[in-house]
Design a protein around this motif. Structure first.
Motif, mmCIF file in Angstrom:
data_model
loop_
_atom_site.group_PDB
_atom_site.id
_atom_site.type_symbol
_atom_site.label_atom_id
_atom_site.label_comp_id
_atom_site.label_asym_id
_atom_site.label_seq_id
_atom_site.Cartn_x
_atom_site.Cartn_y
_atom_site.Cartn_z
ATOM 1 N N LEU A 44 12.828 -22.885 40.086
ATOM 2 C CA LEU A 44 13.428 -23.692 41.152
ATOM 3 C C LEU A 44 14.496 -24.607 40.562
ATOM 4 O O LEU A 44 14.320 -25.174 39.482
ATOM 5 C CB LEU A 44 12.355 -24.539 41.841
ATOM 6 N N THR A 45 15.589 -24.754 41.288
ATOM 7 C CA THR A 45 16.649 -25.676 40.873
ATOM 8 C C THR A 45 16.263 -27.097 41.281
ATOM 9 O O THR A 45 15.343 -27.303 42.095
ATOM 10 C CB THR A 45 17.983 -25.314 41.538
ATOM 11 N N ALA A 46 16.978 -28.069 40.743
ATOM 12 C CA ALA A 46 16.734 -29.464 41.128
ATOM 13 C C ALA A 46 16.949 -29.645 42.634
ATOM 14 O O ALA A 46 16.196 -30.371 43.288
ATOM 15 C CB ALA A 46 17.642 -30.399 40.325
ATOM 16 N N ALA A 47 17.954 -28.978 43.177
ATOM 17 C CA ALA A 47 18.222 -29.083 44.618
ATOM 18 C C ALA A 47 17.058 -28.503 45.429
ATOM 19 O O ALA A 47 16.670 -29.068 46.459
ATOM 20 C CB ALA A 47 19.525 -28.364 44.964
ATOM 21 N N GLU A 48 16.498 -27.387 44.968
ATOM 22 C CA GLU A 48 15.366 -26.788 45.669
ATOM 23 C C GLU A 48 14.137 -27.688 45.596
ATOM 24 O O GLU A 48 13.390 -27.824 46.576
ATOM 25 C CB GLU A 48 15.056 -25.416 45.093
ATOM 26 N N LEU A 49 13.931 -28.329 44.452
ATOM 27 C CA LEU A 49 12.808 -29.263 44.328
ATOM 28 C C LEU A 49 12.985 -30.458 45.263
ATOM 29 O O LEU A 49 12.031 -30.903 45.912
ATOM 30 C CB LEU A 49 12.664 -29.724 42.880
ATOM 31 N N ALA A 50 14.201 -30.971 45.345
ATOM 32 C CA ALA A 50 14.472 -32.089 46.254
ATOM 33 C C ALA A 50 14.237 -31.675 47.700
ATOM 34 O O ALA A 50 13.684 -32.444 48.494
ATOM 35 C CB ALA A 50 15.908 -32.578 46.064
ATOM 36 N N GLU A 51 14.607 -30.452 48.036
ATOM 37 C CA GLU A 51 14.395 -29.940 49.389
ATOM 38 C C GLU A 51 12.905 -29.854 49.716
ATOM 39 O O GLU A 51 12.477 -30.167 50.834
ATOM 40 C CB GLU A 51 15.051 -28.563 49.514
ATOM 41 N N ARG B 67 10.962 -31.837 52.772
ATOM 42 C CA ARG B 67 10.117 -31.199 53.790
ATOM 43 C C ARG B 67 8.705 -31.774 53.792
ATOM 44 O O ARG B 67 8.049 -31.825 54.828
ATOM 45 C CB ARG B 67 10.056 -29.692 53.549
ATOM 46 N N GLU B 68 8.206 -32.147 52.607
ATOM 47 C CA GLU B 68 6.820 -32.641 52.457
ATOM 48 C C GLU B 68 6.801 -33.920 51.615
ATOM 49 O O GLU B 68 6.375 -33.889 50.460
ATOM 50 C CB GLU B 68 5.953 -31.570 51.772
ATOM 51 N N PRO B 69 7.238 -35.038 52.159
ATOM 52 C CA PRO B 69 7.301 -36.271 51.356
ATOM 53 C C PRO B 69 5.947 -36.975 51.227
ATOM 54 O O PRO B 69 5.766 -38.112 51.635
ATOM 55 C CB PRO B 69 8.316 -37.123 52.119
ATOM 56 N N VAL C 18 2.892 -34.276 46.693
ATOM 57 C CA VAL C 18 4.117 -33.550 46.334
ATOM 58 C C VAL C 18 4.951 -34.391 45.370
ATOM 59 O O VAL C 18 5.488 -33.864 44.388
ATOM 60 C CB VAL C 18 4.928 -33.163 47.589
ATOM 61 N N LEU C 19 5.023 -35.682 45.601
ATOM 62 C CA LEU C 19 5.764 -36.556 44.687
ATOM 63 C C LEU C 19 5.170 -36.498 43.288
ATOM 64 O O LEU C 19 5.898 -36.381 42.297
ATOM 65 C CB LEU C 19 5.768 -37.992 45.206
ATOM 66 N N ARG C 20 3.870 -36.531 43.184
ATOM 67 C CA ARG C 20 3.208 -36.472 41.873
ATOM 68 C C ARG C 20 3.503 -35.147 41.168
ATOM 69 O O ARG C 20 3.766 -35.103 39.971
ATOM 70 C CB ARG C 20 1.695 -36.665 42.033
ATOM 71 N N LEU C 21 3.445 -34.052 41.922
ATOM 72 C CA LEU C 21 3.767 -32.742 41.351
ATOM 73 C C LEU C 21 5.221 -32.684 40.883
ATOM 74 O O LEU C 21 5.526 -32.153 39.814
ATOM 75 C CB LEU C 21 3.483 -31.633 42.360
ATOM 76 N N LEU C 22 6.125 -33.266 41.672
ATOM 77 C CA LEU C 22 7.529 -33.277 41.279
ATOM 78 C C LEU C 22 7.754 -34.155 40.046
ATOM 79 O O LEU C 22 8.597 -33.832 39.205
ATOM 80 C CB LEU C 22 8.403 -33.735 42.444
ATOM 81 N N GLN C 23 6.994 -35.231 39.910
ATOM 82 C CA GLN C 23 7.094 -36.055 38.700
ATOM 83 C C GLN C 23 6.648 -35.259 37.478
ATOM 84 O O GLN C 23 7.246 -35.358 36.402
ATOM 85 C CB GLN C 23 6.266 -37.328 38.861
ATOM 86 N N GLU C 24 5.606 -34.462 37.625
ATOM 87 C CA GLU C 24 5.144 -33.618 36.517
ATOM 88 C C GLU C 24 6.187 -32.554 36.182
ATOM 89 O O GLU C 24 6.464 -32.282 35.014
ATOM 90 C CB GLU C 24 3.800 -32.970 36.867
ATOM 91 N N ILE C 25 6.784 -31.958 37.203
ATOM 92 C CA ILE C 25 7.848 -30.978 36.969
ATOM 93 C C ILE C 25 9.017 -31.637 36.237
ATOM 94 O O ILE C 25 9.577 -31.070 35.302
ATOM 95 C CB ILE C 25 8.297 -30.340 38.296
ATOM 96 N N HIS C 26 9.364 -32.838 36.635
ATOM 97 C CA HIS C 26 10.447 -33.574 35.966
ATOM 98 C C HIS C 26 10.113 -33.799 34.488
ATOM 99 O O HIS C 26 10.959 -33.609 33.611
ATOM 100 C CB HIS C 26 10.693 -34.910 36.671
ATOM 101 N N ARG C 27 8.890 -34.165 34.215
ATOM 102 C CA ARG C 27 8.456 -34.397 32.840
ATOM 103 C C ARG C 27 8.571 -33.107 32.023
ATOM 104 O O ARG C 27 9.074 -33.107 30.892
ATOM 105 C CB ARG C 27 7.016 -34.911 32.831
#
Length: 103
Positions: free
Chosen positions: A7-14, A18-20, A24-33
């Motif tokens: 997934l691209t950064a834009a797809e992750l932001a999307e 959709r699910e704020p 989901v935020l915690r999962l995205l923080q882990e992906i960022h790490r």
């Protein structure tokens, strides 16, 4: 298990748009790490270069080693689900070897 297309950064932001939710935020923080670790690996690859010279700045290498040493996927024991998959594959390999197949 085959991986899906990254997934691209834009797809992750999307996905977050959709699910704020906190989950989901915690999962995205882990992906960022994890993406930060990949970026560090790319930095090391660029320092080594196409000729394969072995020079990597000590501070960059030390940081990368610390990051890898702290990765749960390197240090955690397998989960019960992972252990079951590993056991099943090991049994399959043993069967193949008994029947003359190479694994």
């Amino acid at each position: 298990m085959r991986h899906r297309k990254p997934l691209t950064a834009a797809e992750l932001a999307e996905i977050y748009d959709r699910e704020p939710t906190p989950t989901v935020l915690r999962l995205l923080q882990e992906i960022h790490r994890l993406r930060s670790t990949v970026l560090r690996a790319d930095q090391i690859r660029r320092m080594i270069g196409k000729q394969g010279s072995a020079y990597v700045a000590g501070s960059v290498w030390e940081c990368f080693e610390r990051e890898l040493d702290a990765e749960p996927c390197v240090t955690d024991p397998p989960t019960p689900r992972q252990a079951a998959i590993i056991d099943a594959r090991m049994r399959m390999l043993e069967e193949w070897r008994k029947n003359g197949r190479k694994g």
